[in-house]
Design an enzyme around this catalytic site. Sequence first.
Site, short mmCIF file in Angstrom:
data_model
loop_
_atom_site.label_atom_id
_atom_site.label_comp_id
_atom_site.label_asym_id
_atom_site.label_seq_id
_atom_site.Cartn_x
_atom_site.Cartn_y
_atom_site.Cartn_z
N VAL A 67 52.20 45.49 6.31
CA VAL A 67 52.10 44.03 6.68
C VAL A 67 52.79 43.06 5.47
CG1 VAL A 67 50.97 41.94 7.40
CG2 VAL A 67 50.39 44.16 8.33
N GLY A 68 52.12 43.48 4.12
CA GLY A 68 52.47 42.80 2.96
C GLY A 68 53.72 43.10 2.52
N GLY A 76 45.22 33.78 9.32
CA GLY A 76 46.39 34.28 10.22
C GLY A 76 45.66 35.37 11.23
N ARG A 131 45.23 40.74 -0.79
CA ARG A 131 46.00 41.22 -1.93
C ARG A 131 45.15 40.92 -3.35
NH1 ARG A 131 47.95 44.33 1.13
NH2 ARG A 131 50.36 44.62 1.32
N ASP A 182 38.91 45.43 -1.47
CA ASP A 182 39.60 46.72 -0.82
C ASP A 182 40.90 46.60 -1.68
OD1 ASP A 182 40.06 48.76 0.80
OD2 ASP A 182 41.32 47.52 1.86
N HIS A 240 42.00 50.54 -1.46
CA HIS A 240 43.06 49.86 -0.34
C HIS A 240 43.12 50.66 0.68
CE1 HIS A 240 46.88 47.36 -0.16
NE2 HIS A 240 46.50 47.65 1.06
N SER A 277 43.71 49.59 6.47
CA SER A 277 44.55 50.16 7.42
C SER A 277 44.57 51.67 7.52
CB SER A 277 46.15 49.70 7.45
OG SER A 277 46.71 50.24 6.59
C1 DGY Z 1 49.50 46.22 4.48
O1 DGY Z 1 50.08 46.58 5.70
O2 DGY Z 1 50.24 45.12 3.77
C2 DGY Z 1 48.44 46.79 3.94
O3 DGY Z 1 47.79 46.15 2.99
C3 DGY Z 1 48.41 48.35 3.93
O4 DGY Z 1 47.37 49.05 4.58
#
Ligand code: DGY
Length: 327
Positions: free
Chosen positions: A80-81, A159, A241, A265, A289, A292
């Site tokens: 996602v980031g 979000g 983040r 995390d 981290h 996900s």
């Molecule tokens: C993302 O998708 O940006 C998460 O941080 C990875 O798990």
Amino acid sequence: MPDKTVYVTRRIPQPGIDKLKEVFEIDHYDSDDAIPHQVLVEALKAKKYDALLCMLTDQIDAEVLDAAGPQLKIVATMSVGFEHINLQECNKRGYLVANTPGVSTDSVAELTCSLLLMTARRLPEGVDAVKNGEWGLWKPMWLCGTQLNNRVLGIYGLGRIGFNVGRRLKPFGFSKIYYTDVHEVSYAKDLDAEFTDFEGLLTKCDFICVCCNLTPQTRHMFNRDTFKKMKNTAILVNSGRGGVINHDDLVDALRSGEIQACGLDVTEPEPLPKEHPLVSMNNCVILPHMGSNTWDSRNAMACIAARNCIAGVSGQTPEGNISTNAS
Ligand code: DGY
């Protein structure tokens, strides 16, 4: 025989590979570990690819993009980031950029709530106590934590993930939910959440969940000055983040009791060295981290990244198009 080529910077779940195979001849960095920057540059110089499927650990900078060459159509990140991708440089070269929105919302939201509970109720200390033989007969004042009900929850970044964290936490009975974002959002009413400025979030909340992206605006938003404004009993949780929090200032705030505890995390840097002062602090719970880290999410992330690559070389707009976010 596929006539398009894609470079994949890591081993990824098989459903993503199967999807890519429909259209691409695939080359990939055959490892579970991150590709070194120079190895990526050399791979892209050695052969010309139509699509690049990368991870959040790959710095997609001008050097990488120059190496990729003008035939490249899309940079698709399996995350996602996207702070690791230089959007301006991509835009300059006319490359599409896409991420994997939506498919990890539930897994990250679940983990954020778990981390909040772990931190508030001091669960890692309890687990350690059992393992280390420190569990004696029941004591009235041992390992007492903080309850959620009747307390005030704050969400920094409402979000998809922030909203889903709020949705899951609401049944715990918070007396009030506040959120801070760039602007008010209509769906906040589904949480009965009230918009507040950042100052309000800091001063009014007992728990603050950081669920935002890292941008120049959010970088080190939580720092020496802002910790001073938070309640001494406040618990901060970050699954956005690491760079949103100044970690040196966090160490001081946790040591001095300016805030009560923190659950992370995501950290800055990642991985956080085990010698880092935060690692040995009882009032800081750190996970590697793993927001996900579920097969549902990771398979879906690989698939959407693959579909984005296919869209990029087929003249379609990818699902997670972020190309226009460049400023
Ligand atoms: C993302 O998708 O940006 C998460 O941080 C990875 O798990």
